[in-house]
Design an enzyme around this catalytic site. Structure first.
Site, short mmCIF file in Angstrom:
data_model
loop_
_atom_site.label_atom_id
_atom_site.label_comp_id
_atom_site.label_asym_id
_atom_site.label_seq_id
_atom_site.Cartn_x
_atom_site.Cartn_y
_atom_site.Cartn_z
N ARG A 50 -38.73 23.10 12.19
CA ARG A 50 -38.77 21.73 12.28
C ARG A 50 -37.27 21.49 12.61
O ARG A 50 -36.28 22.42 11.64
CB ARG A 50 -39.08 21.11 11.23
N ASP A 52 -34.62 18.15 11.18
CA ASP A 52 -34.65 16.94 10.60
C ASP A 52 -34.20 15.70 11.41
O ASP A 52 -33.65 15.94 12.42
CB ASP A 52 -33.58 16.85 9.16
N TYR A 110 -27.28 28.30 14.56
CA TYR A 110 -27.08 26.83 14.35
C TYR A 110 -25.39 26.48 14.61
O TYR A 110 -24.67 27.02 14.30
CB TYR A 110 -27.49 26.32 13.20
N ARG A 197 -26.84 22.40 6.33
CA ARG A 197 -26.27 21.34 5.92
C ARG A 197 -25.77 21.47 4.66
O ARG A 197 -24.77 20.92 4.19
CB ARG A 197 -27.10 19.99 5.85
#
Lengths: 244, 244
Positions: A50, A52, A110, A197
């Site tokens: 997933r 966000d 990422y 994050r």
């Protein structure tokens, strides 16, 4: 039924993340709806993971099964003609019947973008975290190095995420700077909820000299979310690539 | 009344261009309204020139007079706290009483961004013109060189634009390429309406091999808008800098 694999780019600004949920637009729903329209049957899309709300992707990967004779390149064109401007299928391929976008993934890459300038910038404002005070990038680079290797990332996992294990192996964790633009790249064999994050939020605390680079070791060992920094905003985060 | 000069960055996506007009949001109106709120009097903002609907700026310049004791840096902060996220005042300076944002300008620098890829790209889609077919960048570079110097740009001016003269001097006209991203930079002592977008539209015709690089000379000499290529879309255009 033939299995297909798709590589997806999306601007997550106007979506409530990847996963389908009632009453809110999501990436999964947009693609599933377009697919169902093309193959005239319900299709379930399995993403590599997933993302966000507000998170972007240039290389999300997903697979689906569909009872169709359409060639992958025809499916790709049909999808792109139906999808909105903020989602595009970069490629569609035939996949083996045992390929699984999440389970077969070996690692993911990422990136996280920061604009470090006294002023916000209107152009590209949905794609970076704006930080006014000058950051100590040398300290942030030193701190980043502590993340490579195999660690328990419990201190960097969103609270209330039940997991069998929070041990992950990070193969790359580095900053690239281009003037006022700072980009963090992190590659690992898997990521916990909010892990990137939370790592970026902690590295920024180092950049603000509120934490020392060597504090990262201590925070990792504590496995305590309260020891790490705050969660960086979603808009700077990009899922770049999934490796199989 | 003291005179001030401001440097402005804006994302033009959601505006009907620079110039105030009834019933449509414009950059000029947004800044004039914020200024009036701060200095409690109507303020008229004089831009270095208009930008069209959807065109962006990272270095637009404007001046205004206001009966205020506020220091320029205080005005800058006050403006930025009132302005929406798609407009920012990069700096505010005291200006001489004879400074005029439009009349005092010596030259302006624009850039134009093209994404040359078989697929559209969701991320950054409001900041470039997407062209699918591979462009002949070598031919486009040769063609661009014809624009430097002093020429009558009548063939590159929007129809129905009354002007005393369409002669302008271009001091820089070049392409920079970074993979699939092509950026055109053009600097001149002044620009006619749609001039950059018409030049880019014509250079893309060269890149598609529909025109030869040397055709530029002939098109310039014709002074006939019908000889040049179509107008490139607004979203790829950025007003970068105004030189005084």
């Amino acid at each position: 039924m033939p299995r297909f694999c798709i590589i997806i780019e999306y601007d997550g600004t106007n979506y409530f993340g990847w996963q389908r949920q009632p009453g809110a637009p999501t990436i999964q729903e947009a693609i599933e709806d377009a697919l169902a329209h093309i193959v005239r049957q319900p299709v379930v899309l399995h993403g590599s993971g997933r993302t966000d709300s507000g998170v972007h992707a240039t290389g999300q990967c997903a697979h689906f099964d569909a009872d169709t004779n359409l060639a992958p390149e025809v499916l790709e064109k049909a999808l792109n003609s139906l999808l909105p401007q903020d989602i595009v299928i970069r490629s569609c391929l035939s996949a083996a019947s045992d390929f699984h976008a999440r389970k077969s993934a070996k690692s993911k890459l990422y990136s996280y973008s920061i604009l470090n300038h006294r002023q916000r910038s209107p152009v590209g404002r949905f794609y970076c975290w704006h930080i006014v005070k000058p950051l100590d990038i040398t300290a942030m680079e030193k701190a980043a190095a502590h993340f490579t290797g195999t660690h328990d990332f419990g201190a960097f996992e969103a609270k209330g995420s039940p997991r069998s294990s929070s041990v992950r192996t990070v193969t790359q964790a580095k900053w690239e700077t281009d003037g006022q633009h700072l980009t963090f790249f992190i590659e690992a064999n898997g990521f916990l909820r909010h892990m990137v994050r939370n790592i970026v939020g902690t590295l920024v605390e180092v950049g603000r000299n509120r934490l020392a680079p060597d504090d990262i070791q201590r925070i990792l060992e504590s496995k305590d979310r309260g020891q790490a920094g705050p969660t960086a905003p979603a808009k700077g985060l990009f899922l770049r690539q999934v490796h199989y």
